[in-house]
Enzyme design. Structure first.
Site, PDB file in Angstrom:
ATOM      1  CG  HIS A 281      90.606  32.791  34.742  1.00  0.00           C
ATOM      2  ND1 HIS A 281      91.529  32.111  35.280  1.00  0.00           N
ATOM      3  CD2 HIS A 281      89.508  32.861  35.405  1.00  0.00           C
ATOM      4  CE1 HIS A 281      91.081  31.721  36.699  1.00  0.00           C
ATOM      5  NE2 HIS A 281      89.975  32.212  36.603  1.00  0.00           N
TER       6      HIS A 281
ATOM      7  CG  ASN B 173      90.035  22.971  39.338  1.00  0.00           C
ATOM      8  OD1 ASN B 173      90.562  21.829  39.112  1.00  0.00           O
ATOM      9  ND2 ASN B 173      89.467  23.501  40.599  1.00  0.00           N
TER      10      ASN B 173
END
Length: 252
Positions: A203, A175
């Site tokens: 991330h 996502n």
């Protein structure tokens, strides 16, 4: 206060219900009715086994915290019923035809689709990539293999390619890449790593453009109840809801 319909009563939904402030959760729905009933016991909002009955309630906005398939199945109906929608499972919007259709539904009814920042930061200024020259947009995500449903004994590159291709293989774990793609307006290069030596979801966002370079690293603590879920993602929805009516809006 805004009246919220919570679509999805798993770990993220439970966090939203537990920390509700500045809004009222007025209705609950989950494909597994028992999960909605469990959250009903916690927050007092009624749980509905029927989605149509859930959607018929007096709601201002429906918050999806369920799955890509839930967005695909219900987003159109939510918008056409005259309700705004928050979509956490933004991977559903990789399908350009579906995304354009939802946009048309929102325009038709004068409604908004909100995409929270989720497990990443920097999406606000990343939107400058829509008007600036950009040479690279890359996301490197590293997770503990348990959250990916696998076992490995050393760091392993599971995927390298585009977000569009990655979501076909890892629909619950990409996502962030799709949100970056929508914010920047550029295709995202994705690397997905499994590392048994980490207990964080990390991330790394790398962007190169005419404005300079962007390097962001976010090391998220997984939710205590579900290692596949970022606690930051749940908090980003809460923050979005609490600031919808704020007369001062911060960020690009």
């Amino acid at each position: 206060m805004r009246r919220i319909g919570l679509l999805g009563c798993g770990n993220v939904g439970e966090i939203i219900a537990h920390k509700q402030e500045g809004f009222i959760i007025a209705a609950l729905h989950d494909a597994v009715y028992a999960r909605a009933q469990a959250v009903e016991d916690e927050c007092g909002a009624p749980a509905y086994e029927s989605f149509d009955e859930f959607l018929a309630q007096d709601l201002d906005i429906v918050v999806e915290a369920a799955s890509v398939s839930a967005v695909q199945a219900h987003a159109e109906a939510v918008l056409l019923s005259g309700k705004d929608m928050v979509i956490l499972s933004v991977g559903a919007l990789t399908d350009e035809t579906f995304r354009d259709h939802l946009k048309a539904c929102a325009v038709e009814k004068g409604k908004k689709i909100y995409i929270p920042s989720g497990a990443i930061t920097g999406l606000d200024n990343l939107k400058v990539c829509q008007i600036a020259e950009v040479s690279k947009v890359m996301l490197r995500t590293t997770k503990n293999p348990r959250s990916l449903g696998i076992e490995v004994d050393k760091p392993l590159l599971l995927f390298k390619g585009t977000a569009r291709d990655c979501i076909l293989r890892y629909p619950k774990n990409i996502n962030v890449a799709v949100a970056i793609e929508l914010a920047s307006g550029h295709e995202v290069e994705v690397e997905l790593w499994a590392d048994p030596g980490t207990d964080r979801n990390t991330h790394e966002l790398i962007v190169e453009g005419e404005f300079g370079d962007i390097n962001i690293t976010v090391s998220n603590r997984p939710s205590p109840e579900n290692p596949a879920t970022s606690y930051l993602a749940a908090l980003s929805i809460l923050t979005l809801l609490r600031n919808l009516d704020n007369p001062i809006q911060i960020g690009t």
